[in-house]
Write an enzyme that holds these catalytic residues in place. Structure first.
Site, mmCIF file in Angstrom:
data_model
loop_
_atom_site.group_PDB
_atom_site.id
_atom_site.type_symbol
_atom_site.label_atom_id
_atom_site.label_comp_id
_atom_site.label_asym_id
_atom_site.label_seq_id
_atom_site.Cartn_x
_atom_site.Cartn_y
_atom_site.Cartn_z
ATOM 1 N N ILE A 176 32.891 2.100 27.032
ATOM 2 C CA ILE A 176 33.355 1.644 25.592
ATOM 3 C C ILE A 176 34.873 2.465 25.288
ATOM 4 C CG2 ILE A 176 33.254 1.692 23.084
ATOM 5 C CD1 ILE A 176 30.228 1.409 23.817
ATOM 6 N N CYS A 271 32.931 5.452 16.491
ATOM 7 C CA CYS A 271 32.127 4.291 16.283
ATOM 8 C C CYS A 271 30.740 4.734 17.436
ATOM 9 C CB CYS A 271 32.581 2.960 17.063
ATOM 10 S SG CYS A 271 33.754 2.212 15.776
ATOM 11 N N ARG A 273 28.027 8.023 17.466
ATOM 12 C CA ARG A 273 26.997 8.380 17.032
ATOM 13 C C ARG A 273 27.375 9.251 15.981
ATOM 14 N NH1 ARG A 273 25.099 5.100 19.241
ATOM 15 N NH2 ARG A 273 23.784 4.686 20.907
ATOM 16 N N GLU A 302 22.194 8.326 8.491
ATOM 17 C CA GLU A 302 22.073 7.012 8.229
ATOM 18 C C GLU A 302 20.812 6.710 7.682
ATOM 19 O OE1 GLU A 302 23.555 4.199 10.998
ATOM 20 O OE2 GLU A 302 24.952 5.293 11.625
ATOM 21 N N HIS A 320 27.539 0.527 10.397
ATOM 22 C CA HIS A 320 27.109 0.361 11.504
ATOM 23 C C HIS A 320 27.305 -1.139 12.076
ATOM 24 C CE1 HIS A 320 24.228 2.822 14.614
ATOM 25 N NE2 HIS A 320 24.987 1.818 15.145
#
Length: 386
Positions: A176, A271, A273, A302, A320
């Protein structure tokens, strides 16, 4: 006695009972299970996050496998309930599994699946979107317009940062992180500095080749640099995107001290954790440095944000949604279902969980394998020769 939980049932006479704790995008995942004689029960409770008691009620007395979500607490209690019901398979519809006690799953002989290999580009795209939104103050400007405050062009109205020619910093240059870096380098002609324990050779070659292409066309070339420390990235980069794994070494990787190392007008994107960032320290830094901006898709606790973050005009926050493209979410649902189905049918484990294209090809049957089981080695599960 657990309170009954509402469900939608597909193929009621199926031999194997598979539970999904949430409705998931698409129908291919349902059809794949039905074709293999599964009764599929999808929870339709109007609750964002199911409790342990809710999931125990869903599992009931007989359950062969469960497809669950990252928001659920899969520990000893749930794996014990699943084991009692005869279940040997659980899969998160997520690449992460911080919500899963894998040791507890091992104790009860339950395979734990996840869904890597399908989120790379869509997550990188959101990180790039947050970078652009923060640098050009798009959310602030949108709110300004909607409030009816715009009464004419002004020289200083929502002046932001130009990305071209600046330096993008990547912490964690895996799949990523590298995909994000390529987007920013090629899309905005940014230079790259990255920090990773391993050399990102393919990424370096890409940036080198793109720099040579620009130079051959009379443009300013781009350059890359592999930093010797994370602090080097924090000091030098204008935009920094976080892509590390979450473990005890990366918890609060970004804290008061590391924030102070960054440029006053830097942009920070996360983006990965939520707990990678000390959110309390971040809120204070945003207050003290109004030209510093942040784009967040994940949060420390969260679904909650730390006090003060929602009021920060220099923060772009989204719920998220890094994997929330139609293709990706439908692919995640398919992979999660095939993890559970594969264990039920006694299939071996796919050799490379990041090479999942054969499972996502809708014009051919998926391979007879589990796409990704994180505790396969601990359970002694065989690897596919396909």
């Amino acid at each position: 006695m657990a309170k009954p939980v509402s469900v939608e049932v597909w193929n009621p006479n199926g031999k194997y009972r598979v539970i999904s704790t949430k409705p998931m995008p698409g129908t291919r995942w349902i059809n794949l299970l039905i074709e293999q004689d599964c009764r599929v029960e999808i929870c339709t409770e109007k609750k964002t996050i199911l409790s342990v008691e809710d999931i125990i009620a869903l599992i009931g007395n007989k359950c062969d496998g469960v497809i669950g979500q990252l928001t659920e607490d899969w520990g000893d209690t749930l794996f014990a309930a699943l084991s009692r019901a005869g279940g040997k398979a659980f899969s998160n519809m997520a690449v992460g599994y911080n919500n899963v006690d894998v040791n507890a799953a091992n104790k009860y002989g339950v395979a734990v699946g996840n869904t890597p290999g399908v989120l790379t580009e869509t997550t990188a795209e959101l990180a790039a979107s947050l970078s652009l939104a923060a640098s050009r103050r798009i959310v602030e400007a949108d709110e300004f317009m909607r409030a009816g405050l715009y009464d004419g062009w002004l020289p200083h109205l929502f002046v932001g940062n130009l990305l071209k020619g600046q330096t993008v910093g990547v912490i964690g240059a895996g799949r990523i992180g590298s995909a994000y870096a390529r987007m920013m380098v090629e899309g905005f002609k940014m230079n790259l500095i990255y920090y990773d324990l391993y050399q990102a050779t393919r990424l370096e070659k890409f940036v080198t080749a793109y720099g040579e292409f620009l130079k051959s066309n009379g443009e300013q070339p781009v350059y890359w640099k592999r930093a010797s420390s994370m602090d080097e990235v924090l000091r030098e980069a204008d935009v920094i995107s976080l892509h590390p794994v979450l473990d005890k070494t990366t918890y609060h990787l970004i804290n008061k001290e590391s924030l102070a190392t960054m440029k006053k007008e830097a942009i920070l994107v996360n983006c990965s954790r939520g707990p990678v960032v000390d959110e309390v320290a971040l809120v204070e830094h945003l207050k003290q440095n109004p030209m510093f901006r942040v784009g967040l898709d994940v949060f420390e606790d969260e679904p909650f944000m730390k006090p003060g973050l929602a009021e920060m005009k220099n923060a772009v926050v989204v719920p998220h949604i890094a994997s929330a493209s139609k293709w990706t979410r439908e692919g995640m649902a398919t992979l999660a279902a095939l993890n559970v189905l594969g264990k039920i049918k006694g299939y071996p484990i796919w050799g490379d969980p990041n090479q999942v294209a054969p499972f996502l090809n809708e014009n051919a049957p998926p391979p007879a394998a589990c796409p990704s089981i994180v505790n396969a080695k601990a359970l002694g599960l065989p690897v596919s020769k396909l």
